[in-house]
Design an enzyme around this catalytic site. Structure first.
Site, short mmCIF file in Angstrom:
data_model
loop_
_atom_site.label_atom_id
_atom_site.label_comp_id
_atom_site.label_asym_id
_atom_site.label_seq_id
_atom_site.Cartn_x
_atom_site.Cartn_y
_atom_site.Cartn_z
N GLY A 225 0.82 -1.21 0.00
CA GLY A 225 0.00 0.00 0.00
C GLY A 225 0.86 1.26 0.00
O GLY A 225 2.09 1.20 -0.07
N PHE A 226 0.18 2.37 0.12
CA PHE A 226 0.85 3.68 0.08
C PHE A 226 1.86 3.80 1.23
O PHE A 226 3.08 3.89 1.00
CB PHE A 226 -0.25 4.75 0.12
CG PHE A 226 0.20 6.15 0.41
CD1 PHE A 226 1.32 6.68 -0.23
CD2 PHE A 226 -0.52 6.96 1.28
CE1 PHE A 226 1.73 7.99 0.02
CE2 PHE A 226 -0.13 8.26 1.53
CZ PHE A 226 1.00 8.78 0.92
N ASP B 100 0.65 -8.59 2.36
CA ASP B 100 -0.47 -7.82 1.81
C ASP B 100 -1.39 -8.79 1.10
O ASP B 100 -0.91 -9.77 0.52
CB ASP B 100 0.07 -6.77 0.81
CG ASP B 100 -0.84 -5.59 0.65
OD1 ASP B 100 -2.00 -5.79 0.22
OD2 ASP B 100 -0.43 -4.45 0.95
N THR C 52 -6.39 -3.48 -1.81
CA THR C 52 -6.19 -2.07 -2.18
C THR C 52 -4.72 -1.78 -2.47
O THR C 52 -4.39 -0.71 -2.98
CB THR C 52 -6.71 -1.12 -1.08
OG1 THR C 52 -6.01 -1.41 0.12
CG2 THR C 52 -8.19 -1.27 -0.86
N TYR D 91 1.23 -16.62 10.26
CA TYR D 91 2.46 -17.19 10.78
C TYR D 91 3.63 -16.80 9.90
O TYR D 91 3.53 -16.82 8.67
CB TYR D 91 2.38 -18.73 10.88
CG TYR D 91 3.63 -19.26 11.54
CD1 TYR D 91 3.84 -19.07 12.90
CD2 TYR D 91 4.63 -19.87 10.77
CE1 TYR D 91 5.01 -19.50 13.49
CE2 TYR D 91 5.80 -20.30 11.37
CZ TYR D 91 6.00 -20.12 12.73
OH TYR D 91 7.15 -20.52 13.32
N ASN E 280 -4.76 -11.21 15.52
CA ASN E 280 -3.82 -12.22 15.01
C ASN E 280 -2.38 -11.74 15.16
O ASN E 280 -1.48 -12.49 15.56
CB ASN E 280 -4.09 -12.52 13.53
CG ASN E 280 -5.39 -13.30 13.34
OD1 ASN E 280 -5.83 -14.00 14.25
ND2 ASN E 280 -6.00 -13.17 12.17
N GLY F 190 -1.10 -11.67 18.66
CA GLY F 190 -0.74 -13.03 19.07
C GLY F 190 0.63 -13.41 18.53
O GLY F 190 1.45 -14.00 19.25
N ALA G 191 -1.02 1.13 13.13
CA ALA G 191 -1.42 2.36 12.44
C ALA G 191 -2.84 2.71 12.85
O ALA G 191 -3.79 2.10 12.39
CB ALA G 191 -1.35 2.15 10.93
N TYR H 35 -14.62 1.84 9.78
CA TYR H 35 -13.19 2.14 9.90
C TYR H 35 -12.89 2.70 11.30
O TYR H 35 -12.01 2.21 12.00
CB TYR H 35 -12.81 3.18 8.84
CG TYR H 35 -11.35 3.54 8.77
CD1 TYR H 35 -10.39 2.59 8.42
CD2 TYR H 35 -10.92 4.84 9.02
CE1 TYR H 35 -9.04 2.93 8.32
CE2 TYR H 35 -9.57 5.19 8.92
CZ TYR H 35 -8.64 4.23 8.57
OH TYR H 35 -7.31 4.58 8.46
#
Ligand code: UDP
Length: 327
Positions: free
Chosen positions: A13-14, A34, A38, A65, A102, A105, A117, A148
């Protein structure tokens, strides 16, 4: 000495791709992840030839993992523009909640330091301006942005719980509007929207009367702030953004001047729950990280305009808000 190993989610991403570049430059072993909903592999294709870069095409909302040691995890996977949340609301909720769980963990099992973020969207449509980190926000949980905003608020809560309950080393960056090369031209945000429209010779679509404000940070400044926060010992949320606030109308006029387009601003209806004002209070970043933005809007916009201009014509003309590579 063996390289430090860092996992960066949202690597294509950006922001994720700029973070990959930065940590490669600092001689880390970078593991990018990723699912390319997007993101775009073109943002990181220059890294594939490096021996200290690897990439997993994986959705972090499912069990994650990674073999070997992991010193750091940066969780930057998420749709991040209002148009994206409208198109993929459930994925947006999942990556901020299940994805974060996840990765926490994973961080726990690997004893990694994890930075998430977060966003100025946790402040919603703020009643105080500028927004200090202590402000709790004014968020509509069931509006279009709720998927969001609430995912990000949950993300902060669970990250803080892992910090206090499990003693995990965590960092939370609240990112304000950021721009620069590798933004998606068709992500629906104001800056690529205006520049794309100027390049296509269309009117610039200002939502509402343009009196709402934003404060735009150039990507290099943001990455520097995140780099410093990761290496600090500060576990509370930290705003990183540029406090130079501007109305959307003024911003549109700046883009008209920059691009030399003969088009004008036209007013379209204001989207639901569009924040009326947004400006980071960066007192903490200044004091704790010795950080503040260095790139002015005029400098940053010039670089970004050159980037958008250099894209293939076909992409510039492809204006509906779909994921260009996914059609
Ligand atoms: N906006 C606009 N025209 C557009 C896209 C956005 O006037 O074509 C406005 C939008 O209503 C908001 C501001 O620009 O007030 C910033 O929108 P953006 O989607 O970039 O990000 P936000 O800060 O709202 O998450």
């Amino acid at each position: 000495m063996a390289r430090k190993r860092i996992l960066i989610t949202g690597a294509a991403g950006f922001l994720g791709s700029h973070l990959c570049d930065r940590f490669i430059k600092e001689d880390y072993h970078v593991i990018g992840m990723d699912n390319l909903i997007t993101g775009d592999l073109r943002n990181i294709e220059h890294l594939f030839k490096l021996e200290n870069f690897e990439f997993y095409n994986h959705d972090v909302s499912k069990f994650v993992y990674v073999p070997g040691e992991l010193h750091y995890i940066l969780h930057f996977a998420s749709p991040a523009s209002p148009i994206d949340y409208l198109k993929i609301p459930i994925q947006t909720l999942k990556v901020g909640s299940l994805g974060t769980h996840n990765l926490l963990g994973l961080a726990r099992s690997k004893k990694s330091r994890m930075l998430i973020a977060s966003t100025s969207e946790v402040y919603g449509d703020p009643n105080v301006n500028p927004q200090p980190e202590e402000y709790w926000g004014n968020v509509n949980p069931v509006g279009p942005r709720g998927v969001y905003d609430e995912a990000k608020r949950f993300q902060e809560a669970i990250t803080m719980a892992y910090h206090t309950f499990h003693g995990l080393e965590t960092r939370i960056v609240r990112i304000f509007n950021t721009y620069g090369p590798r933004m998606r031209l068709n992500d629906g945000r104001v800056l690529p929207a205006f520049i794309g429209q100027a390049l296509r010779g269309e009117s610039l679509t200002m939502f509402g009367d343009g009196s709402q404000t934003r404060s735009f940070c150039y990507v290099d400044d943001l990455i520097e702030g995140i780099y410093r926060l990761l290496h600090s010992d500060y576990a509370q949320p930290m705003n990183i953004g540029n406090p130079d606030e501007i109305t959307i109308r003024q911003f549109g006029e700046e883009i008209i001047k920059l691009t030399g387009t003969d088009q004008q601003l036209i007013s379209l209806p204001l989207p639901t729950d569009d924040p009326k004002q947004r400006r980071p209070d960066i007192t903490k970043a200044r004091a704790i990280l010795g950080w503040e933005p260095k790139v002015s809007r005029s400098e940053g916009l010039k670089i970004t305009y050159e980037y958008f201009k250099s894209l293939p014509e076909k992409e510039i003309q492809h204006k509906d808000f779909t994921y260009y590579n996914k059609n």
